[in-house]
Write a protein that holds these residues in place. Structure first.
Motif, PDB file in Angstrom:
ATOM      1  N   GLY A 154       0.804  -1.224   0.000  1.00  0.00           N
ATOM      2  CA  GLY A 154       0.000   0.000   0.000  1.00  0.00           C
ATOM      3  C   GLY A 154       0.828   1.261   0.000  1.00  0.00           C
ATOM      4  O   GLY A 154       0.456   2.250   0.641  1.00  0.00           O
ATOM      5  N   GLN A 155       1.952   1.264  -0.736  1.00  0.00           N
ATOM      6  CA  GLN A 155       2.797   2.457  -0.742  1.00  0.00           C
ATOM      7  C   GLN A 155       3.681   2.491  -1.980  1.00  0.00           C
ATOM      8  O   GLN A 155       3.954   1.469  -2.607  1.00  0.00           O
ATOM      9  CB  GLN A 155       3.678   2.487   0.499  1.00  0.00           C
ATOM     10  N   PHE A 156       4.101   3.720  -2.329  1.00  0.00           N
ATOM     11  CA  PHE A 156       5.126   3.885  -3.349  1.00  0.00           C
ATOM     12  C   PHE A 156       6.449   3.419  -2.765  1.00  0.00           C
ATOM     13  O   PHE A 156       6.702   3.560  -1.566  1.00  0.00           O
ATOM     14  CB  PHE A 156       5.220   5.350  -3.793  1.00  0.00           C
ATOM     15  N   LEU A 157       7.291   2.875  -3.609  1.00  0.00           N
ATOM     16  CA  LEU A 157       8.562   2.327  -3.150  1.00  0.00           C
ATOM     17  C   LEU A 157       9.725   3.220  -3.570  1.00  0.00           C
ATOM     18  O   LEU A 157       9.807   3.599  -4.742  1.00  0.00           O
ATOM     19  CB  LEU A 157       8.789   0.926  -3.733  1.00  0.00           C
ATOM     20  N   PRO A 158      10.617   3.526  -2.653  1.00  0.00           N
ATOM     21  CA  PRO A 158      11.856   4.207  -3.052  1.00  0.00           C
ATOM     22  C   PRO A 158      12.624   3.305  -4.020  1.00  0.00           C
ATOM     23  O   PRO A 158      12.449   2.075  -4.011  1.00  0.00           O
ATOM     24  CB  PRO A 158      12.623   4.372  -1.738  1.00  0.00           C
ATOM     25  N   ASP A 159      13.469   3.882  -4.837  1.00  0.00           N
ATOM     26  CA  ASP A 159      14.202   3.106  -5.839  1.00  0.00           C
ATOM     27  C   ASP A 159      14.930   1.920  -5.227  1.00  0.00           C
ATOM     28  O   ASP A 159      14.963   0.827  -5.801  1.00  0.00           O
ATOM     29  CB  ASP A 159      15.210   4.006  -6.558  1.00  0.00           C
ATOM     30  N   ARG A 160      15.555   2.140  -4.058  1.00  0.00           N
ATOM     31  CA  ARG A 160      16.363   1.079  -3.444  1.00  0.00           C
ATOM     32  C   ARG A 160      15.506  -0.061  -2.896  1.00  0.00           C
ATOM     33  O   ARG A 160      16.035  -1.092  -2.498  1.00  0.00           O
ATOM     34  CB  ARG A 160      17.254   1.666  -2.341  1.00  0.00           C
ATOM     35  N   PHE A 161      14.179   0.124  -2.854  1.00  0.00           N
ATOM     36  CA  PHE A 161      13.304  -0.926  -2.363  1.00  0.00           C
ATOM     37  C   PHE A 161      12.641  -1.700  -3.499  1.00  0.00           C
ATOM     38  O   PHE A 161      11.717  -2.473  -3.283  1.00  0.00           O
ATOM     39  CB  PHE A 161      12.249  -0.352  -1.408  1.00  0.00           C
ATOM     40  N   VAL A 162      13.143  -1.458  -4.701  1.00  0.00           N
ATOM     41  CA  VAL A 162      12.754  -2.283  -5.843  1.00  0.00           C
ATOM     42  C   VAL A 162      13.983  -3.102  -6.199  1.00  0.00           C
ATOM     43  O   VAL A 162      15.076  -2.565  -6.378  1.00  0.00           O
ATOM     44  CB  VAL A 162      12.342  -1.420  -7.049  1.00  0.00           C
ATOM     45  N   LYS A 163      13.829  -4.409  -6.288  1.00  0.00           N
ATOM     46  CA  LYS A 163      14.980  -5.237  -6.634  1.00  0.00           C
ATOM     47  C   LYS A 163      14.653  -6.104  -7.839  1.00  0.00           C
ATOM     48  O   LYS A 163      13.491  -6.342  -8.174  1.00  0.00           O
ATOM     49  CB  LYS A 163      15.412  -6.105  -5.449  1.00  0.00           C
ATOM     50  N   GLY A 164      15.699  -6.562  -8.478  1.00  0.00           N
ATOM     51  CA  GLY A 164      15.541  -7.385  -9.674  1.00  0.00           C
ATOM     52  C   GLY A 164      16.909  -7.715 -10.230  1.00  0.00           C
ATOM     53  O   GLY A 164      17.881  -7.825  -9.486  1.00  0.00           O
ATOM     54  N   LEU A 165      16.987  -7.846 -11.558  1.00  0.00           N
ATOM     55  CA  LEU A 165      18.257  -8.145 -12.205  1.00  0.00           C
ATOM     56  C   LEU A 165      18.728  -6.934 -12.996  1.00  0.00           C
ATOM     57  O   LEU A 165      17.934  -6.280 -13.673  1.00  0.00           O
ATOM     58  CB  LEU A 165      18.115  -9.352 -13.140  1.00  0.00           C
ATOM     59  N   CYS A 166      20.011  -6.652 -12.915  1.00  0.00           N
ATOM     60  CA  CYS A 166      20.598  -5.515 -13.628  1.00  0.00           C
ATOM     61  C   CYS A 166      20.491  -5.736 -15.138  1.00  0.00           C
ATOM     62  O   CYS A 166      20.865  -6.804 -15.641  1.00  0.00           O
ATOM     63  CB  CYS A 166      22.058  -5.342 -13.223  1.00  0.00           C
ATOM     64  N   PRO A 167      20.000  -4.760 -15.879  1.00  0.00           N
ATOM     65  CA  PRO A 167      19.877  -4.916 -17.341  1.00  0.00           C
ATOM     66  C   PRO A 167      21.240  -4.915 -18.049  1.00  0.00           C
ATOM     67  O   PRO A 167      21.326  -5.276 -19.220  1.00  0.00           O
ATOM     68  CB  PRO A 167      19.048  -3.697 -17.750  1.00  0.00           C
ATOM     69  N   TYR A 168      22.295  -4.538 -17.342  1.00  0.00           N
ATOM     70  CA  TYR A 168      23.630  -4.483 -17.956  1.00  0.00           C
ATOM     71  C   TYR A 168      24.436  -5.757 -17.727  1.00  0.00           C
ATOM     72  O   TYR A 168      25.069  -6.271 -18.648  1.00  0.00           O
ATOM     73  CB  TYR A 168      24.410  -3.277 -17.407  1.00  0.00           C
ATOM     74  N   CYS A 169      24.425  -6.252 -16.479  1.00  0.00           N
ATOM     75  CA  CYS A 169      25.266  -7.416 -16.175  1.00  0.00           C
ATOM     76  C   CYS A 169      24.457  -8.653 -15.785  1.00  0.00           C
ATOM     77  O   CYS A 169      25.016  -9.746 -15.670  1.00  0.00           O
ATOM     78  CB  CYS A 169      26.266  -7.085 -15.067  1.00  0.00           C
ATOM     79  N   GLY A 170      23.153  -8.476 -15.543  1.00  0.00           N
ATOM     80  CA  GLY A 170      22.298  -9.609 -15.222  1.00  0.00           C
ATOM     81  C   GLY A 170      22.375 -10.076 -13.785  1.00  0.00           C
ATOM     82  O   GLY A 170      21.713 -11.048 -13.410  1.00  0.00           O
ATOM     83  N   LYS A 171      23.148  -9.361 -12.953  1.00  0.00           N
ATOM     84  CA  LYS A 171      23.287  -9.743 -11.547  1.00  0.00           C
ATOM     85  C   LYS A 171      22.172  -9.097 -10.718  1.00  0.00           C
ATOM     86  O   LYS A 171      21.577  -8.091 -11.124  1.00  0.00           O
ATOM     87  CB  LYS A 171      24.651  -9.301 -11.007  1.00  0.00           C
ATOM     88  N   PRO A 172      21.858  -9.653  -9.525  1.00  0.00           N
ATOM     89  CA  PRO A 172      20.858  -9.034  -8.648  1.00  0.00           C
ATOM     90  C   PRO A 172      21.234  -7.595  -8.331  1.00  0.00           C
ATOM     91  O   PRO A 172      22.408  -7.293  -8.065  1.00  0.00           O
ATOM     92  CB  PRO A 172      20.897  -9.915  -7.391  1.00  0.00           C
ATOM     93  N   ALA A 173      20.242  -6.711  -8.383  1.00  0.00           N
ATOM     94  CA  ALA A 173      20.517  -5.287  -8.163  1.00  0.00           C
ATOM     95  C   ALA A 173      19.304  -4.611  -7.542  1.00  0.00           C
ATOM     96  O   ALA A 173      18.191  -5.135  -7.574  1.00  0.00           O
ATOM     97  CB  ALA A 173      20.882  -4.608  -9.484  1.00  0.00           C
ATOM     98  N   ARG A 174      19.554  -3.429  -6.964  1.00  0.00           N
ATOM     99  CA  ARG A 174      18.480  -2.577  -6.462  1.00  0.00           C
ATOM    100  C   ARG A 174      18.114  -1.573  -7.539  1.00  0.00           C
ATOM    101  O   ARG A 174      18.838  -1.407  -8.522  1.00  0.00           O
ATOM    102  CB  ARG A 174      18.922  -1.834  -5.201  1.00  0.00           C
TER     103      ARG A 174
END
Length: 544
Positions: free
Chosen positions: A129-149
């Motif tokens: 129920g809230q907007f997320l700061p950038d650092r609270f979104v995680k996934g895979l880096c589009p450049y290196c494919g490693k886990p990233a914020r």
């Protein structure tokens, strides 16, 4: 000279660990040194209280964000006090003086021509129920494919946007967030590229990590930064039409250096802008905070077109400290918490080890074995031993009075040369080399005592014995001054024994005939069994 030293602001969502102290300790060394020189020094920092992580922790514990941040602020304050940090002002971003300063700064910033409104996609978690700061979104880096914020990939170092991540999820609950359009204020960092590039190129003398990383940010492409966010906990945006929004944490915590400098200036009747622009500035932090001090802070300062504000001079950016060969992890409880270690060990021992073995120019490792051996071998065995054997000898054979004799001239000249040598190293941020140099002299002093053999000359050549002990007293007095920025607690003990009134940065002489104060041991030996005990505690995570 006016000196401003800004230590990075620890975040109020968890306890401090030794990695934090290793990065921040140089700030206190610098401040103590410049004060000894007679400069006007402002050592400032504070607790970073705002942002989503604090709000989340508060919700988890059934408390308000202010209660959580105040709790950690009080804990941090005590930790710094135990370790001898000599802050002129250690505050918090939730304090009224900081908030008022930031609001006024932003009002002027919005009028400077570098701030614009933009509708942008912002991650929203329906479950939380809230907007997320950038650092609270995680996934895979589009450049290196490693886990990233969503703000940066720690693996390859690229600055990211949350919507560009692959396989995104909310780092709070793990649910796939949606991206909603929201109107926010942006700082046009890209329009400052030429000035920022010129600024960074003029500071090739920064530590290598700061210079190289900053150049990389410039060359790989700057991006405009959002100044506002849809958050519940933070500083209100001082602009009509943005009610309910908060100033993005990065755009207000980094201004804490200015707000606290401003507060100190007001308290002392000093013109803030005059002090700021005339001061020699040092910014002390870990390497993960480099872009905030070399790109973001300068961008905010350049964005104020109504007044000229000096950009940072020295960037004292440490590498990482690991623990027993592993990366420190607060989530895995693989850490040594400052609130615990200060209760069990001499603060000078902690300070000494984290400087002499600190991550000044490369990653270094903290091990309990090396820490205990460092205390017993270097602080106790070399420094403490020289001081104790000299003072006890004078107590026993000279009625606790400094012998009537001249100091050895060769040693006096060495002492006189040490001050500018050590001072120059400190001013350049080369603290390890400075401390190494002093302890090389400590070892030479022990050798001098052994070669002069006062236990023999006390009977065979009393005048030579007097010269030896008078020389040792002069060495001890000056070592206490040279080491005060590094080891303030033991230096105070020596100052009390030798009745030295004020720490200075110049060679001093203790008068012959002076009666010593109460002699006390500088350092107690630590049983080597403690090494195994501490290793077991760490592995069993018993530091909570």
């Amino acid at each position: 000279m006016n000196i401003l030293i800004g230590n990075a602001w620890p975040y109020a969502n968890g306890s401090l660990h030794i990695g934090h102290i290793a990065a921040l300790l140089p700030g206190d060394v610098l401040a103590r040194y410049f004060r000894a020189k007679g400069d006007t020094v402002f050592l400032v920092s504070g607790t970073d209280c705002h942002g989503t992580p604090v709000a989340i922790r508060a919700r988890q514990e059934g408390k308000t964000p202010e209660e959580i941040s105040d709790c950690y602020h009080n804990e941090f304050t005590e930790c710094f006090k135990h370790l001898g940090f000599s802050y002129d002002l250690y505050g918090k971003t939730s304090g009224n003086e900081h908030k008022n300063f930031v609001k006024e700064f932003h009002k002027k910033l919005y009028e400077g021509g570098f701030v614009y409104e933009k509708s942008t996609l912002q991650a929203y978690c329906d479950k939380c129920g809230q907007f997320l700061p950038d650092r609270f979104v995680k996934g895979l880096c589009p450049y290196c494919g490693k886990p990233a914020r969503g703000d940066q990939c720690e693996e390859c170092g690229n600055v990211l946007e949350p919507e560009n991540l692959l396989q995104t999820e909310c780092s709070i609950c793990g649910k796939l967030p949606e991206f909603r359009s929201a109107n926010h204020l942006y700082l046009a960092v890209t329009r400052m590229k030429e000035k920022l590039e010129k600024y960074i190129e003029s500071h090739s003398d920064w530590r290598k990590n700061a210079y190289e990383m900053s150049k990389r940010y410039i060359h790989e492409g700057l991006r405009d930064r959002s100044l506002t966010r849809d958050l519940n906990w933070g500083i209100d945006v001082p602009k009509k039409g943005f009610e309910g929004k908060k100033i993005y944490i990065w755009a207000e915590n980094i201004l804490g250096y200015l707000s606290h400098c401003h507060t100190l200036c007001c308290r002392q009747g000093i013109d803030f802008y005059e002090f700021w622009n005339s001061s020699k500035q040092y910014y002390v932090h870990g390497k993960d905070n480099i872009p905030f001090h070399t790109i973001i802070l300068p961008s905010l300062l350049l964005g104020r077109t109504d007044v000229n504000l000096k950009l940072p001079d020295y960037i004292i950016s440490s590498e990482y400290l690991t623990l027993e060969g592993r990366k420190i992890s607060t989530s895995d409880n693989w850490a040594i918490w400052v609130k615990d270690i200060v209760k069990r060990y001499n603060p000078d021992s902690i300070r000494y080890f984290l400087i002499i073995n600190g991550p000044e120019k490369r990653d270094t490792d903290f091990t309990w074995r090396e820490f205990i051996n460092s205390h017993n071998g270097e602080l106790l065995g070399a420094y403490g031993n020289f001081v104790n054997r000299s003072l006890v000898f004078i107590q026993k054979y000279f009625e606790s009075k400094v012998p009537e004799a001249q100091c050895n001239q060769n040693i006096l000249q060495c002492l006189e040369r040490l001050y500018p040598n050590i001072g120059g190293l400190i001013e350049q941020g080369n603290l390890k080399e400075a401390l190494d140099t002093i302890f090389a002299f400590v070892r030479a002093s022990n050798k001098y005592f052994d070669e002069e053999q006062p236990w023999i000359t006390i009977k065979s050549d009393i005048e030579k014995c007097k010269e030896t002990l008078n020389t040792c007293i002069q060495i001890i007095a000056n070592l206490s001054q040279l080491l005060e920025p590094f080891l303030p607690f033991s230096s105070v003990k020596i100052s009390n024994i030798l009745k030295i009134e004020k720490s200075a940065w110049d060679c001093i002489k203790v008068p012959a005939g002076l009666e010593l104060g109460q002699v006390e041991i500088l350092f107690e030996r630590i049983d080597k069994n403690v090494i195994n005990e501490e290793e077991v505690k760490l592995k069993n995570s018993k530091y909570n």
